[in-house]
Design an enzyme around this catalytic site. Structure first.
Site, PDB file in Angstrom:
ATOM      1  N   GLY A  36       0.803  -1.209   0.000  1.00  0.00           N
ATOM      2  CA  GLY A  36       0.000   0.000   0.000  1.00  0.00           C
ATOM      3  C   GLY A  36       0.841   1.267   0.000  1.00  0.00           C
ATOM      4  O   GLY A  36       2.033   1.253   0.319  1.00  0.00           O
TER       5      GLY A  36
ATOM      6  N   LYS B 166      -4.035 -15.403   1.530  1.00  0.00           N
ATOM      7  CA  LYS B 166      -2.702 -14.943   1.940  1.00  0.00           C
ATOM      8  C   LYS B 166      -2.656 -14.682   3.443  1.00  0.00           C
ATOM      9  O   LYS B 166      -3.660 -14.325   4.052  1.00  0.00           O
ATOM     10  CB  LYS B 166      -2.358 -13.659   1.178  1.00  0.00           C
TER      11      LYS B 166
ATOM     12  N   HIS C  29       3.395 -11.145   6.658  1.00  0.00           N
ATOM     13  CA  HIS C  29       3.228  -9.722   6.330  1.00  0.00           C
ATOM     14  C   HIS C  29       4.550  -8.974   6.458  1.00  0.00           C
ATOM     15  O   HIS C  29       4.582  -7.794   6.825  1.00  0.00           O
ATOM     16  CB  HIS C  29       2.172  -9.080   7.237  1.00  0.00           C
TER      17      HIS C  29
ATOM     18  N   ARG D 179      15.360 -11.303  -0.510  1.00  0.00           N
ATOM     19  CA  ARG D 179      16.252 -10.252  -0.993  1.00  0.00           C
ATOM     20  C   ARG D 179      17.230 -10.743  -2.056  1.00  0.00           C
ATOM     21  O   ARG D 179      17.789  -9.940  -2.787  1.00  0.00           O
ATOM     22  CB  ARG D 179      17.080  -9.677   0.167  1.00  0.00           C
TER      23      ARG D 179
END
EC number: 1.1.99.31
Length: 393
Positions: A81, A250, A274, A307
């Site tokens: 978001g 999810k 999350h 990453r």
């Protein structure tokens, strides 16, 4: 590729220079003491590679099917978001970069570009992520996504209430941002970001804009009121009946929940904590990946903490169908806009390809647990070691 930008961490450092502290901390930080974000990185060291030698790896393929569709590689840009706070029209930049890379983009409920506007401006494979919100608002968003060509719906289940993010509290970060002397000074110290902000204005929560919610403050209040802590299995069945295409659930961290979702009609699941932003000290989704794959027999996707290409290869070897990227591509966005996202995806693709060659696996679809050894030990370095040093998930 830009000079001296050789990995995702380099983009994080460049992003940190460009963004005001409160914006940087909002996207970098996690819940409470941030043990969860640290663990998301440390957990990958539980698995070491066991390369296979004397294998012809002169030609390698990263192509794979995700939910039955052939992709250039088993990656997605996941839902995040307020991307417009990082770069003007951030959602569109991410979606276009994903399309060029041949992978899907997942638009967040809390996006700064509306469902229909993104569909008009991007012809890629678009997915829509829905929070557990009250049915009237949820139904309207789902039907918009359906009628504008989104192919997959992702229900996020781990935000019945917001995480306790202390960086945001210390910074007094809120939507819309307040203009205190500290905020103004921080903006002056980051002129490139501030100039973009002045030119393009405050990003809107576009999916909550209406004649009754013209201001960002009203949109944020509406979104907060719509979060539905009573959303349960019956509500999942309602959503399954409403949405005729692929549906993923999810935010799961147990094989039992994953199996129940499949039984209730989901086409697959996304294991996630999350990114450590909700429940501090939650387990990493990597720790339940193999069990979830074995129990469900259906597509299991994963996010939180990725990453490096080697991180991605480890998840795929344990049975993940695909990996969703969050902060990794946001670092590229915040540093260099759409170009930065392109570059991060190119880096990760090259990293995956190199790892496949080094472990003796010429085809990404041939990965299996045989390429891994579980060490069963994580790094126990204190959390203070990582604060502000870019090792958050």
């Amino acid at each position: 590729m830009s000079q001296n930008l050789f990995n995702v961490e380099d983009y994080r450092k460049l992003r940190q220079k460009r963004l005001p502290k409160m914006v940087y901390d909002y996207l970098e930080g996690g819940a409470e003491d941030e043990y969860g974000v640290k663990h998301n990185r440390d957990v990958f060291q539980q698995w070491r590679f066991k390369p296979k030698r004397l294998v012809d790896v002169s030609r390698r393929s990263l192509q794979a099917e995700v939910l039955g569709k052939r992709q250039s590689m088993p990656l997605l840009i996941g839902p995040t978001g307020l991307n417009g706070a990082l770069w003007p029209k951030g959602d569109l930049a991410l979606a276009r970069a994903a399309t060029k890379a041949g992978i899907p983009f997942v638009l967040s409920t809390a996006s700064n570009m509306s469902i229909e506007d993104l569909a008009r401006q991007c012809d890629g494979d678009l997915w829509f992520q829905l929070y557990v919100i009250h049915r009237e608002i949820a139904q309207g968003m789902v039907l918009k996504a359906l009628h504008t060509g989104y192919t997959t719906l992702v229900l996020t289940t781990d935000v019945a209430v917001n995480g306790y993010r202390e960086r945001d509290l210390h910074n007094r970060f809120k939507i819309p941002m307040s203009y205190s002397a500290k905020v103004v000074l921080d903006g002056c110290l980051h002129p490139r970001w501030s100039l973009d902000f002045v030119r393009h204005g405050m990003p809107q929560l576009a999916n909550f804009v209406s004649s009754q919610t013209s201001s960002l403050e009203m949109q944020a209040a509406l979104m907060s009121r719509q979060m539905d802590a009573s959303f349960n299995w019956e509500a999942l069945r309602w959503l399954r009946d409403l949405w005729p295409h692929k549906l993923l659930v999810k935010g799961l961290l147990s094989a039992e929940d994953a199996d129940r979702c499949i039984a209730e009609g989901a086409d697959g699941v996304i294991l996630s904590n999350h990114g450590g932003r909700q429940l501090d000290c939650a387990i990493s989704p990597m720790e339940v990946l193999a069990q979830s794959v074995a129990k469900t027999g259906k597509p299991v996707l994963i996010d939180s903490g990725f990453r490096r290409g080697s991180d991605i290869v480890k998840a795929l070897a344990l049975g993940a169908e695909a990996v969703l990227l969050g902060r990794a591509t946001l670092y590229g966005l915040a540093a260099r806009g759409e170009t930065g996202v392109d570059e991060v995806l190119t880096l990760l693709k090259a990293d995956i390809d190199r790892t496949l060659a080094q472990i003796g696996c010429p085809d990404i679809t041939s990965l299996s647990p045989d390429y891994l050894q579980n060490e069963g030990v994580t790094n126990t370095a204190p959390v203070d070691h990582l604060i502000g040093k870019g090792t958050h998930a």
